[in-house]
Design a protein around this motif. Structure first.
Motif, PDB file in Angstrom:
ATOM      1  N   LEU A 142       0.829   9.500  -4.980  1.00 51.79           N
ATOM      2  CA  LEU A 142       0.701   9.087  -3.585  1.00 51.79           C
ATOM      3  C   LEU A 142       1.373  10.080  -2.636  1.00 51.79           C
ATOM      4  O   LEU A 142       0.748  10.527  -1.667  1.00 51.79           O
ATOM      5  N   SER A 200      15.206  -2.654  -1.998  1.00 55.25           N
ATOM      6  CA  SER A 200      14.429  -1.940  -3.001  1.00 55.25           C
ATOM      7  C   SER A 200      13.098  -1.511  -2.399  1.00 55.25           C
ATOM      8  O   SER A 200      12.521  -2.207  -1.571  1.00 55.25           O
ATOM      9  N   GLY A 201      12.625  -0.350  -2.834  1.00 52.75           N
ATOM     10  CA  GLY A 201      11.324   0.114  -2.379  1.00 52.75           C
ATOM     11  C   GLY A 201      11.311   0.604  -0.941  1.00 52.75           C
ATOM     12  O   GLY A 201      10.270   0.605  -0.289  1.00 52.75           O
ATOM     13  N   ALA A 238       8.901   3.560  -0.610  1.00 55.57           N
ATOM     14  CA  ALA A 238       7.479   3.200  -0.587  1.00 55.57           C
ATOM     15  C   ALA A 238       7.080   2.679   0.786  1.00 55.57           C
ATOM     16  O   ALA A 238       5.995   2.984   1.291  1.00 55.57           O
ATOM     17  N   MET A 239       8.005   1.909   1.402  1.00 51.88           N
ATOM     18  CA  MET A 239       7.692   1.369   2.720  1.00 51.88           C
ATOM     19  C   MET A 239       7.570   2.490   3.746  1.00 51.88           C
ATOM     20  O   MET A 239       6.622   2.536   4.529  1.00 51.88           O
ATOM     21  N   PHE A 263       4.273   4.295   3.322  1.00 52.88           N
ATOM     22  CA  PHE A 263       3.107   3.546   3.785  1.00 52.88           C
ATOM     23  C   PHE A 263       3.016   3.581   5.308  1.00 52.88           C
ATOM     24  O   PHE A 263       1.955   3.884   5.877  1.00 52.88           O
ATOM     25  N   LEU A 319       2.081   7.090   6.484  1.00 53.31           N
ATOM     26  CA  LEU A 319       0.664   7.394   6.250  1.00 53.31           C
ATOM     27  C   LEU A 319      -0.211   6.718   7.299  1.00 53.31           C
ATOM     28  O   LEU A 319      -1.128   7.335   7.855  1.00 53.31           O
ATOM     29  N   VAL A 353      -5.179   4.773   1.806  1.00 51.54           N
ATOM     30  CA  VAL A 353      -4.356   3.759   2.466  1.00 51.54           C
ATOM     31  C   VAL A 353      -4.152   2.565   1.530  1.00 51.54           C
ATOM     32  O   VAL A 353      -3.041   2.036   1.408  1.00 51.54           O
ATOM     33  N   LEU A 361      -4.150   2.646  -1.652  1.00 50.59           N
ATOM     34  CA  LEU A 361      -3.217   3.077  -2.698  1.00 50.59           C
ATOM     35  C   LEU A 361      -1.783   2.961  -2.196  1.00 50.59           C
ATOM     36  O   LEU A 361      -0.902   2.425  -2.885  1.00 50.59           O
ATOM     37  N   ALA A 362      -1.542   3.431  -0.959  1.00 53.42           N
ATOM     38  CA  ALA A 362      -0.198   3.361  -0.392  1.00 53.42           C
ATOM     39  C   ALA A 362       0.212   1.910  -0.197  1.00 53.42           C
ATOM     40  O   ALA A 362       1.363   1.536  -0.459  1.00 53.42           O
ATOM     41  N   TYR A 363      -0.743   1.082   0.228  1.00 56.06           N
ATOM     42  CA  TYR A 363      -0.448  -0.325   0.449  1.00 56.06           C
ATOM     43  C   TYR A 363      -0.065  -1.000  -0.867  1.00 56.06           C
ATOM     44  O   TYR A 363       0.880  -1.796  -0.916  1.00 56.06           O
ATOM     45  N   THR A 412       1.266   0.405  -3.552  1.00 55.59           N
ATOM     46  CA  THR A 412       2.602   0.831  -3.963  1.00 55.59           C
ATOM     47  C   THR A 412       3.666   0.151  -3.111  1.00 55.59           C
ATOM     48  O   THR A 412       4.690  -0.309  -3.622  1.00 55.59           O
ATOM     49  N   PHE A 413       3.390   0.083  -1.804  1.00 57.15           N
ATOM     50  CA  PHE A 413       4.318  -0.551  -0.865  1.00 57.15           C
ATOM     51  C   PHE A 413       4.532  -2.019  -1.250  1.00 57.15           C
ATOM     52  O   PHE A 413       5.668  -2.502  -1.320  1.00 57.15           O
ATOM     53  N   GLN A 472       6.468  -2.249  -4.706  1.00 54.41           N
ATOM     54  CA  GLN A 472       7.880  -1.869  -4.735  1.00 54.41           C
ATOM     55  C   GLN A 472       8.701  -2.553  -3.652  1.00 54.41           C
ATOM     56  O   GLN A 472       9.861  -2.881  -3.869  1.00 54.41           O
ATOM     57  N   THR A 473       8.114  -2.722  -2.467  1.00 50.44           N
ATOM     58  CA  THR A 473       8.904  -3.249  -1.357  1.00 50.44           C
ATOM     59  C   THR A 473       8.726  -4.750  -1.196  1.00 50.44           C
ATOM     60  O   THR A 473       9.687  -5.508  -1.270  1.00 50.44           O
ATOM     61  N   GLY A 480       9.582  -6.801  -4.123  1.00 51.98           N
ATOM     62  CA  GLY A 480      10.971  -6.586  -4.490  1.00 51.98           C
ATOM     63  C   GLY A 480      11.934  -7.436  -3.675  1.00 51.98           C
ATOM     64  O   GLY A 480      13.139  -7.400  -3.908  1.00 51.98           O
TER      65      GLY A 480
END
Lengths: 298, 415
Positions: free
Chosen positions: A228, A268-269, A272-273, A276, A279, B186, B188-190, B192-193, B196-197, B200
């Protein structure tokens, strides 16, 4: 606060240099085949596993093991081009994307299968130890070597794209029919591009592998860990610009590292936030990329 | 864009196509036009129409004989037995255990998820690589509502579905500005977000330890829960089928083929794309809520990128825009995931001895190969393979070439 920012930036740059290597491969393939290559980081993981096997199981010298890993990555790239991309060349671009995602999943599956028994793996570093520590961020030799390789690759690619072969690649990417007419084999150029891209992916793999200390990191090198960010770096560069991809990789590395700042309270994460959000903002405000002046057709 | 150049795609609505086919056949079968004198025309016309009607009755609907219907009825009964009786151990020579039935429930839930993704990839033509987030949100939403707020499952599930629909529509609103490839990024990013987030957040999801979920009253047993899943699959299938028969469904087909032309015919591209996203999100929410109930313990790590890839795989291998195919493909992948298929076929020993492949990785290794075969050789997927059988079951002829598709048609929306 300042030193915390400093640590984030330093770590981000070194993290980002791996992303930049991935992004360069993605941009090359996008220009050649018009496809988002979701298998790009799997070239790296496969190469890393091959290097690991050569080093740890067969006891090869480190340099030879790395060369073997790179060769395996390139072979995988060429096989992907021949078996998946070429037969599908007339399909829509999203179909191609599904195809590369299939290649990625196949690679993940085979890696899981082959590494089921020994879950924890550790690849030794090229040179152990910490080189220096600005703001208290430990910069290892491995980080420095990765960054050095990135610079060398950038210079090498810049020279290569001015050589006859490099010019042929550029010509074939811009105008396949015209290039064919003046005697450039588009087929060969496509193979060559995939080979180079897989080589870059392999480099990213074998260089970042030693920084991941256990297998969970190994195995997910592709999944979220660098696929990513690599794509985001490429998007920042407008998907077509190689210097843009390089700069994008460093920026993305820093942004992701900022997610771990104490402002977010150790949630956590956070990385990643940040990725996102970043992007979304980039795609909605500047879809042509950050480092590109004029708009390019997507 | 390759699809725009093709003649009417095989998918563009079955009734329309069969109609055009029959008219072509009719004109071919008509006797040569007689010389045109007025007297003759008036004299000839009634018989001609009469002839056409006869012809219609005679040739167009193929009617199986009594024995044919009996055989078909038998196969239908067998299918019904497999779906309804076998997992419940009624009238069954096999004695299925609790884990087998739980696998069957997973297969049914995967079918719901496959249908959800089919709405996006098949009908709307946008690919989602973050579908695990859609499903996971549904799972965690229903789990939170049931466990932490003490809500009834029957209230939590619609809420989870609604929540899924809203988040999907929000993501879809973003996609309106992006082309297919960038949208894939997008999602894909969503994904992962979310993985993980969002998942979590310990207060909502229980963090890494996961969250325990209780099943609704009356469905605590795996056996009864299976029937609940089948019922929801039936509902989803029915909604999907009705949706594609309405104006909205036809509009979606039109804008997948060419959004610009579609909008020039007055189709509101934005509204219908959002409709597709919302529908997909609702289905995924239902699937996620059921998944949470089925496993009774959900952990955030379940909903990773690999799962998203498997969702895409099962939908494409099943055959886009083919409900039967998608359901079968999803079930196949669900069973491969759990290693059940290997157990059913009794090939664990064979696999381990010959190539050293453990049963739990069977799906991960075989699935992608199936995908690559599908997109290069059999673009219609499993739907194409079973089309002759399903047509025969519906009282048609057994035609080996039924349901042929030339390319996996995923188009770049607005690309």
């Amino acid at each position: 606060m300042i030193s915390e920012l400093g640590i984030a930036v330093v770590n981000g740059v070194f993290r980002g240099s791996v992303y930049a290597l991935v992004a360069l491969g993605i941009v090359l393939i996008y220009r050649a085949s018009g496809v988002f290559n979701f298998a790009q980081t799997e070239f790296g993981t496969t190469g890393l596993f091959a290097a690991f096997a050569a080093r740890e199981f067969w006891g090869w010298p480190y340099l030879l093991a790395i060369l073997f890993g790179l060769a395996v990555a390139v072979a995988m790239g060429l096989a992907t081009e021949r078996l998946v991309i070429h037969p599908l060349r007339n399909s829509s671009r999203v179909t191609l994307l599904v195809g590369t995602a299939g290649v990625a999943l196949a690679a993940i599956g085979i890696q899981f299968w082959r590494n089921n028994e020994i879950p924890i793996r550790e690849m030794p570093k090229i040179v152990d130890g910490v080189a220096f520590a600005p703001f208290g961020a430990a910069v290892t030799w491995q980080h420095l070597i990765t960054f050095g390789v990135l610079v060398a690759v950038a210079i090498g690619l810049a020279i290569f794209f001015r050589s006859p072969s490099g010019l042929a690649i550029q010509a074939a990417q811009q105008e396949p029919t015209a290039a064919e007419l003046v005697g450039v084999s588009v087929r060969r150029v496509s193979m060559m591009t995939w080979g180079i891209a897989a080589f870059l992916g392999g480099l990213a793999g074998v260089l970042s592998g030693p920084n991941l200390t256990f297998t969970a990191g190994f195995l997910t090198f592709a999944g979220g860990a660098s696929l990513l960010p690599g794509f985001m770096a490429a998007v920042l560069g407008g998907m077509r610009s190689m210097p843009g991809a390089l700069a994008g990789g460093l920026v993305v590395g820093i942004i992701q590292q900022l997610g771990s700042l104490s402002v977010f309270g150790g949630m956590s994460g956070g990385g990643a936030m940040m990725l996102f959000m970043f992007l979304l903002v980039v795609l909605l405000l500047r879809p042509q990329g950050l480092f590109v002046r004029k708009a390019v057709a997507a | 864009m390759s699809t725009t150049e093709q003649d009417p795609p095989a998918s563009a609505g079955v009734p329309a196509e069969t109609a055009s086919e029959t008219t072509a056949e009719l004109t071919a079968a008509l006797p040569p036009v007689p010389p045109e004198t007025e007297a003759e025309l008036t004299r000839e016309l009634p018989p001609v129409t009469g002839y056409v009607e006869d012809f219609d009755l005679e040739d167009e609907p193929f009617r199986p004989s009594g024995a044919g219907w009996a055989v078909r009825g038998l196969v239908w009964a067998l299918l019904a037995w497999v779906v309804f009786a076998l997992p419940g151990n009624f009238l069954s020579p096999f004695e299925l255990g609790v884990s087998d039935v739980s696998h069957a429930s997973t297969a049914v839930i995967f079918a719901i998820i496959g249908l959800s993704l089919n709405v996006l990839i098949g009908y709307a033509g946008t690919i989602s690589l973050g579908h695990q987030a859609f499903v996971g949100l549904g799972a965690f939403a229903s789990a939170y509502l049931v466990v932490d707020l003490g809500m009834e499952f029957w209230l939590a599930l619609p809420l989870a579905a609604l929540f899924g629909g809203v988040q999907a529509a929000a993501l879809g609103a973003v996609s309106l500005r992006l082309t297919g490839l960038y949208f894939a990024l997008v999602t894909l990013a969503y994904g992962t977000f979310a993985e993980q987030t969002l998942f979590g957040i310990t207060a909502l999801t229980g963090g890494d330890a996961g969250k325990e979920v209780t099943r609704p009253l009356g469905f605590e047993s795996d056996f009864t829960f299976y029937y609940l899943c089948v019922a929801f699959l039936a509902v989803v299938l029915w909604i999907d089928w009705r949706l594609m028969r309405t104006k909205g469904g036809r509009a979606l087909q039109a804008l997948r083929e060419n959004p610009r032309v579609a909008s020039s015919y007055g189709i509101d591209v934005k509204a219908y794309t959002l409709l597709a996203f919302a529908t997909s999100g609702v289905f995924a929410g239902i699937g996620g809520a059921l998944l949470a109930q089925n496993t009774t313990l959900i952990v955030p790590q379940t909903f990773n990128f690999e799962l998203a890839l498997i969702f895409v795989l099962m939908t494409v291998v099943g055959g886009l825009r083919n409900r039967v195919g998608v359901v079968l493909g999803s079930m196949l992948f669900a069973l491969m995931e759990e290693g059940t298929l290997v157990e059913i076929l009794h090939i664990e020993g064979l696999l381990r001895d010959t190539i050293g492949l453990p049963a739990e990785f069977f799906g991960l290794v075989v699935g992608p190969i199936l995908l690559l075969l599908t997109i290069t050789l059999y673009p219609g997927g499993i739907g194409q393979q079973v089309a002759p059988i399903s047509q025969w079951l519906r009282g048609g002829r057994f035609d080996r070439h039924a349901g042929k598709v030339t390319e996996v048609e995923v188009t770049d929306v607005r690309a």
